[in-house]
Design a protein around this motif. Structure first.
Motif, PDB file in Angstrom:
ATOM      1  N   GLY A 354       4.823   9.651  -8.017  1.00 44.11           N
ATOM      2  CA  GLY A 354       4.623   8.499  -7.139  1.00 44.11           C
ATOM      3  C   GLY A 354       3.865   8.865  -5.875  1.00 44.11           C
ATOM      4  N   TRP A 355       4.179  10.026  -5.302  1.00 48.18           N
ATOM      5  CA  TRP A 355       3.460  10.464  -4.100  1.00 48.18           C
ATOM      6  C   TRP A 355       1.979  10.707  -4.394  1.00 48.18           C
ATOM      7  N   LYS A 356       1.695  11.310  -5.538  1.00 47.05           N
ATOM      8  CA  LYS A 356       0.292  11.562  -5.905  1.00 47.05           C
ATOM      9  C   LYS A 356      -0.458  10.245  -6.118  1.00 47.05           C
ATOM     10  N   LEU A 357       0.230   9.253  -6.648  1.00 50.73           N
ATOM     11  CA  LEU A 357      -0.405   7.943  -6.832  1.00 50.73           C
ATOM     12  C   LEU A 357      -0.602   7.243  -5.492  1.00 50.73           C
ATOM     13  N   PHE A 358       0.383   7.328  -4.637  1.00 51.12           N
ATOM     14  CA  PHE A 358       0.300   6.676  -3.332  1.00 51.12           C
ATOM     15  C   PHE A 358      -0.847   7.264  -2.508  1.00 51.12           C
ATOM     16  N   ALA A 359      -1.012   8.580  -2.539  1.00 50.55           N
ATOM     17  CA  ALA A 359      -2.129   9.269  -1.880  1.00 50.55           C
ATOM     18  C   ALA A 359      -2.360   8.748  -0.469  1.00 50.55           C
ATOM     19  N   PRO A 360      -1.452   9.005   0.472  1.00 53.07           N
ATOM     20  CA  PRO A 360      -1.590   8.443   1.821  1.00 53.07           C
ATOM     21  C   PRO A 360      -2.859   8.863   2.540  1.00 53.07           C
ATOM     22  N   ASP A 361      -3.434  10.009   2.163  1.00 53.47           N
ATOM     23  CA  ASP A 361      -4.670  10.455   2.819  1.00 53.47           C
ATOM     24  C   ASP A 361      -5.839   9.515   2.546  1.00 53.47           C
ATOM     25  N   GLU A 362      -5.750   8.735   1.459  1.00 50.51           N
ATOM     26  CA  GLU A 362      -6.861   7.842   1.112  1.00 50.51           C
ATOM     27  C   GLU A 362      -6.999   6.682   2.094  1.00 50.51           C
ATOM     28  N   PHE A 363      -5.928   6.304   2.764  1.00 48.02           N
ATOM     29  CA  PHE A 363      -6.000   5.167   3.679  1.00 48.02           C
ATOM     30  C   PHE A 363      -6.836   5.483   4.926  1.00 48.02           C
ATOM     31  N   PRO A 364      -6.556   6.575   5.669  1.00 43.51           N
ATOM     32  CA  PRO A 364      -7.442   6.883   6.799  1.00 43.51           C
ATOM     33  C   PRO A 364      -8.866   7.214   6.362  1.00 43.51           C
ATOM     34  N   LYS A 365      -9.007   7.802   5.186  1.00 43.17           N
ATOM     35  CA  LYS A 365     -10.352   8.094   4.674  1.00 43.17           C
ATOM     36  C   LYS A 365     -11.130   6.795   4.444  1.00 43.17           C
ATOM     37  N   MET A 366     -10.478   5.816   3.840  1.00 41.22           N
ATOM     38  CA  MET A 366     -11.136   4.534   3.613  1.00 41.22           C
ATOM     39  C   MET A 366     -11.412   3.818   4.928  1.00 41.22           C
ATOM     40  N   TRP A 367     -10.518   3.950   5.908  1.00 38.52           N
ATOM     41  CA  TRP A 367     -10.731   3.330   7.221  1.00 38.52           C
ATOM     42  C   TRP A 367     -12.013   3.867   7.866  1.00 38.52           C
ATOM     43  N   ARG A 368     -12.226   5.167   7.751  1.00 38.18           N
ATOM     44  CA  ARG A 368     -13.438   5.758   8.336  1.00 38.18           C
ATOM     45  C   ARG A 368     -14.689   5.350   7.580  1.00 38.18           C
ATOM     46  N   GLN A 369     -14.584   5.185   6.281  1.00 38.17           N
ATOM     47  CA  GLN A 369     -15.765   4.886   5.473  1.00 38.17           C
ATOM     48  C   GLN A 369     -16.149   3.409   5.535  1.00 38.17           C
ATOM     49  N   ASP A 370     -15.175   2.522   5.397  1.00 34.73           N
ATOM     50  CA  ASP A 370     -15.475   1.093   5.297  1.00 34.73           C
ATOM     51  C   ASP A 370     -14.216   0.306   5.626  1.00 34.73           C
ATOM     52  N   ARG A 371     -14.178  -0.318   6.786  1.00 26.27           N
ATOM     53  CA  ARG A 371     -12.965  -1.011   7.206  1.00 26.27           C
ATOM     54  C   ARG A 371     -12.714  -2.281   6.398  1.00 26.27           C
ATOM     55  N   GLY A 372     -13.768  -2.894   5.897  1.00 22.21           N
ATOM     56  CA  GLY A 372     -13.571  -4.055   5.037  1.00 22.21           C
ATOM     57  C   GLY A 372     -12.893  -3.660   3.740  1.00 22.21           C
ATOM     58  N   GLU A 373     -13.352  -2.568   3.112  1.00 22.88           N
ATOM     59  CA  GLU A 373     -12.714  -2.083   1.893  1.00 22.88           C
ATOM     60  C   GLU A 373     -11.296  -1.591   2.184  1.00 22.88           C
ATOM     61  N   PHE A 374     -11.080  -1.040   3.376  1.00 20.18           N
ATOM     62  CA  PHE A 374      -9.725  -0.636   3.764  1.00 20.18           C
ATOM     63  C   PHE A 374      -8.788  -1.841   3.754  1.00 20.18           C
ATOM     64  N   ALA A 375      -9.275  -2.977   4.259  1.00 22.13           N
ATOM     65  CA  ALA A 375      -8.448  -4.188   4.261  1.00 22.13           C
ATOM     66  C   ALA A 375      -8.117  -4.628   2.834  1.00 22.13           C
ATOM     67  N   VAL A 376      -9.108  -4.560   1.935  1.00 21.95           N
ATOM     68  CA  VAL A 376      -8.867  -4.932   0.538  1.00 21.95           C
ATOM     69  C   VAL A 376      -7.842  -3.995  -0.092  1.00 21.95           C
ATOM     70  N   MET A 377      -7.990  -2.708   0.170  1.00 21.57           N
ATOM     71  CA  MET A 377      -7.070  -1.704  -0.374  1.00 21.57           C
ATOM     72  C   MET A 377      -5.642  -1.941   0.123  1.00 21.57           C
TER      73      MET A 377
END
Length: 601
Positions: A354-377
């Motif tokens: 479950g932790w590997k699926l949740f992958a919390p590091d992906e959220f700040p990474k997506m925030w830096r790359q594209d905040r619109g996609e971060f909102a969708v995620m």
């Protein structure tokens, strides 16, 4: 099976076998847990897991995706069993599988490839987060309250109860050791880390559970063959019930969507062969058809098992097929061995997944790359946690579509006044999402107080019906008030076919009365050329003339006056004749002038 082994290089066979054992350890508690949550016996969950491995796993479609009974359908199955009984479940699953086969044969599987990366990552996080919280209870030999939100809210109470119970503390210790080993095992020495961390944890758990004074919960599996319930004529007669038909359609849509959305997610986890969506949908249908004939639970692809398969290093279909074989062998031949495995150890394996699926590091990474996609995620994750997998994915897809529409509707509007003209120039994509800005610009032009309004939309690449209607209504209203409105609309380049065109204004040929129409001739549409003056091609709706610079004969004016226009020769000079329209009449202009031809791009 022999064909699968032949397709696996010798050096990778050991990896495929160990990966299959890891998937088996993850699948076993999930099969039992989903069955209990669905209101049926645990054995039916194992039967579906076996079919997901041996039937769906051996089929061509996906390579590393693992199928079996899924938590995403547990609530729907429980509701169906409560309303129609366990006996009708087989008929519903059977015909859902047949429909899936039909959908795959008509090639509708590709439809599910159109899914945003942000939605996929949000889906994985939305599955992983509830999985961790739900398995936190079995880690301490406790029962989860129910929904993901209830499970999260009950964690403080779980901690208090665990600390107060020594046996629960032992179970929790085994679960925590399993999670820690799963994270740190990669740092073990080379020969040691080839053994999966889950197998090591199971070995430790069996040893501790066998110690005197230790009383932790272990797996309990009954007789699989006695649990098989083949549908009979009475169950098939239930197909006349509209509720059963509705249930079949619902199972088909949800099972297909979950399986193929999961396929898109699993494909992003590895660099091996991609999923073939239509064959995979047919394989899922074949699995559900067999599961229905045996009266078992519906089958879908499961992210937790698929993720464990990828993380264990699997590269071929052999690992997922073997996991079904291990389920069958242990449940039939070695149920006493399964009874030695503490549930808390298997729950710890699931917490790590479950932790590997949740992958919390992906959220700040997506925030830096594209905040619109971060909102969708984020929206996808939260909705899945609050409701269910399918609802979350559908809302995430809707959010992604809205984001794409907003980003595509980039309209640049410029306004200014020149002398007596108020000008509005638009470029980009004018859609209904930008209608407020368009209306504001038009109203500002009307309020400028100029007698002329010029609306230039030639730079607009897409003009939808809402914006077009607004512009045309504004134009009609302002013209009705007496203003002069020049409207330049976008349009594709056109090359009109050869047509009969009237000759340009000029002296009339001999024999024509003033009331007679000018002669007409066939002319070909002129090709687009580059303007010598501007150095660039005319715009898509530009009109221009081709000029022929061949000089007129010196006696042209005199000959014209004497033959065609008696009394008009005075003052008619060769300079005037320069550029006289070519094609004035058949047999005349071609003989005496070179002129010009009017054309349109």
């Amino acid at each position: 099976m022999a064909a699968l082994k032949a397709a696996v290089p010798k050096g990778d066979l050991a990896t495929e076998i160990t990966a299959s054992l890891v998937v088996f350890l993850v699948a076993l508690p999930l099969c039992i847990g989903v069955a209990v949550a669905s209101g049926v016996s645990p054995e039916l969950g194992i039967i579906s897991g076996v079919i997901g491995g041996l039937v769906v796993g051996a089929a061509r479609g996906s390579t590393l995706q693992v199928s079996g009974p899924a938590a995403g359908l547990a609530a729907l199955v429980a509701e169906t069993v409560l309303e129609y009984g366990v006996a009708m479940l087989g008929v519903i699953v059977l015909f859902s599988g047949l429909l899936q086969i039909v959908l795959g044969l008509v090639k509708l599987g590709r439809f599910f490839q159109a899914i945003s990366l942000a939605v996929v990552q949000g889906m994985l996080a939305g599955i992983g987060l509830p999985l961790m919280f739900s398995q936190a209870y079995p880690v301490a030999d406790a029962k989860a309250p129910g929904t993901p939100l209830e499970n999260m809210a009950g964690i403080p109470g779980l901690l208090a109860d665990t600390v107060a119970d020594p046996q629960a503390m032992i179970a929790a210790g085994l679960g925590i050791v399993t999670v820690v080993l799963s994270f740190l095992w990669k740092k073990a020495p080379g020969p040691v880390k080839k053994v999966p961390a889950a197998l090591v944890a199971v070995g430790i758990g069996i040893t501790v559970a066998a110690l005197p004074g230790v009383d932790v919960k272990t797996l309990q599996v009954g007789n699989l063959l006695a649990s098989v319930d083949v549908p009979g004529p009475e169950q098939f007669a239930g197909l006349a019930d509209a509720g059963i038909i509705t249930a079949i359609l619902t199972f088909t849509v949800i099972a297909s969507a979950e399986s193929l959305f999961t396929a898109a997610a699993v494909d992003r986890m590895h660099d091996g062969p991609r999923t073939r969506y239509n064959p995979e949908l047919i394989a899922q249908g074949a699995g559900n058809t067999l599961a229905g004939l045996l009266g078992a639970l519906p089958i879908t692809a499961v992210v937790a098992r698929s993720s464990a398969n990828v993380q264990a290093g699997a590269r071929t279909r052999l690992s997922r097929t073997l996991h079904g074989l291990w389920l069958l062998a242990f449940a039939l031949l070695l149920p006493q061995v399964l009874a030695l495995i503490p549930i808390s150890v298997l729950a710890g394996v699931l917490v790590h997944s479950g932790w590997k699926l949740f992958a919390p590091d992906e959220f700040p990474k997506m925030w830096r790359q594209d905040r619109g996609e971060f909102a969708v995620m984020t929206i996808t994750t939260l909705v899945i946690v609050a409701t269910a997998l399918l609802e979350g994915v559908l809302i995430g897809l809707a959010a992604g579509i809205v984001l794409a529409a907003v980003r595509m509707s980039q309209t640049v509007i410029r306004q200014h006044t020149e002398d007596d003209t108020a000008k509005v120039v638009m470029a980009g994509n004018a859609t209904f999402l930008r209608l407020p800005q368009v209306i504001e610009a038009l109203e500002s032009a009307a309020e400028a107080g100029r007698p002329r309004i010029r609306l230039d939309l030639t730079g607009v690449t897409h003009l939808d019906h809402a914006c077009r209607s607004q512009v045309e209504e504004f134009t009609a209203q302002q013209r009705g008030k007496g203003l002069r409105v020049e409207l330049l609309m976008p349009g594709p380049a056109q090359r009109p076919p050869a047509e009969e065109a009237p000759v340009a204004d000029g002296p009339r040929p001999s024999g024509l009365q003033p009331s007679d129409p000018l002669p007409r001739r066939r002319t070909a549409a002129a090709p687009a050329t580059v303007s010598a003056a501007s150095g660039s091609a005319p715009g898509p709706t530009a009109e221009w003339f081709y000029l022929d610079t061949t000089p007129m004969p010196e006696d042209f004016a005199q000959r014209y006056a004497e033959e065609y226009a008696p009394g008009h020769a005075e003052g008619y000079t060769p300079a005037y004749a320069e550029g006289y329209p070519r094609g004035y009449s058949e047999g005349y202009a071609d003989e005496y002038t070179s002129g010009f031809v009017r054309g349109q791009a």
